[in-house]
Design a protein around this motif. Structure first.
Motif, PDB file in Angstrom:
ATOM      1  N   ILE A 124       0.840  -1.205   0.000  1.00 36.37           N
ATOM      2  CA  ILE A 124       0.000   0.000   0.000  1.00 36.37           C
ATOM      3  C   ILE A 124       0.868   1.245   0.000  1.00 36.37           C
ATOM      4  N   ALA A 125       1.939   1.242   0.784  1.00 38.31           N
ATOM      5  CA  ALA A 125       2.827   2.404   0.850  1.00 38.31           C
ATOM      6  C   ALA A 125       3.505   2.654  -0.503  1.00 38.31           C
TER       7      ALA A 125
ATOM      8  N   LEU B 217      -5.556   5.141 -12.485  1.00 41.62           N
ATOM      9  CA  LEU B 217      -6.819   4.592 -11.996  1.00 41.62           C
ATOM     10  C   LEU B 217      -6.681   3.107 -11.646  1.00 41.62           C
ATOM     11  N   LYS B 218      -5.869   2.378 -12.413  1.00 42.58           N
ATOM     12  CA  LYS B 218      -5.631   0.971 -12.085  1.00 42.58           C
ATOM     13  C   LYS B 218      -4.904   0.842 -10.747  1.00 42.58           C
ATOM     14  N   LEU B 219      -3.916   1.716 -10.521  1.00 42.62           N
ATOM     15  CA  LEU B 219      -3.173   1.682  -9.258  1.00 42.62           C
ATOM     16  C   LEU B 219      -4.083   2.021  -8.079  1.00 42.62           C
ATOM     17  N   VAL B 220      -4.951   3.007  -8.268  1.00 39.35           N
ATOM     18  CA  VAL B 220      -5.877   3.405  -7.197  1.00 39.35           C
ATOM     19  C   VAL B 220      -6.802   2.239  -6.855  1.00 39.35           C
ATOM     20  N   GLY B 221      -7.292   1.550  -7.881  1.00 40.94           N
ATOM     21  CA  GLY B 221      -8.152   0.391  -7.643  1.00 40.94           C
ATOM     22  C   GLY B 221      -7.429  -0.729  -6.926  1.00 40.94           C
ATOM     23  N   GLN B 222      -6.182  -0.951  -7.303  1.00 38.43           N
ATOM     24  CA  GLN B 222      -5.372  -1.991  -6.656  1.00 38.43           C
ATOM     25  C   GLN B 222      -5.157  -1.642  -5.186  1.00 38.43           C
ATOM     26  N   ARG B 223      -4.824  -0.379  -4.918  1.00 38.55           N
ATOM     27  CA  ARG B 223      -4.610   0.043  -3.532  1.00 38.55           C
ATOM     28  C   ARG B 223      -5.899  -0.068  -2.730  1.00 38.55           C
TER      29      ARG B 223
ATOM     30  N   GLY C 152      -8.306  -2.204  -3.102  1.00 37.59           N
ATOM     31  CA  GLY C 152      -8.515  -3.605  -2.751  1.00 37.59           C
ATOM     32  C   GLY C 152      -7.644  -4.037  -1.595  1.00 37.59           C
ATOM     33  N   LEU C 153      -6.376  -3.621  -1.618  1.00 39.39           N
ATOM     34  CA  LEU C 153      -5.465  -3.965  -0.516  1.00 39.39           C
ATOM     35  C   LEU C 153      -5.913  -3.312   0.791  1.00 39.39           C
ATOM     36  N   LEU C 154      -6.396  -2.068   0.711  1.00 32.64           N
ATOM     37  CA  LEU C 154      -6.885  -1.393   1.918  1.00 32.64           C
ATOM     38  C   LEU C 154      -8.115  -2.104   2.477  1.00 32.64           C
ATOM     39  N   ARG C 155      -8.984  -2.549   1.594  1.00 33.74           N
ATOM     40  CA  ARG C 155     -10.183  -3.267   2.028  1.00 33.74           C
ATOM     41  C   ARG C 155      -9.790  -4.570   2.743  1.00 33.74           C
TER      42      ARG C 155
END
Length: 84
Positions: A25-26, A53-59, A61-64
């Motif tokens: 995430i970092a 936008l792909k990176l934001v979506g990936q992050r 998911g990891l945050l969730r």
């Protein structure tokens, strides 16, 4: 911009940890900040915007995932990285 090694050293759980959720995430957050600055200079760069936008979506998911597994780490990481 912090280097990748600095970010990993700051967020790793133990020595040699490069793939924990917090580290991922970092690293994503740093890349997102970099691309956001790039898009401020080059607003019509749609290829970069799609990547961002792909990176934001990936992050996201990891945050969730982190929120479900360890709520306290989730809150402290969001605070430390300045994520809303």
């Amino acid at each position: 911009m912090e280097t990748k090694k600095d970010i990993i050293a700051k967020f790793q759980r133990k020595e040699g940890d490069t793939g924990s959720t917090e580290v991922q995430i970092a690293l994503l957050t740093e890349r997102i900040k970099h691309l956001t600055e790039h898009l401020k200079v080059h607003p019509k760069d749609n290829h970069t915007r799609r990547g961002l936008l792909k990176l934001v979506g990936q992050r996201k998911g990891l945050l969730r995932y982190l929120e479900k597994t360890d709520l306290e780490k989730f809150r402290s990481l969001k605070q430390e990285l300045g994520i809303r």
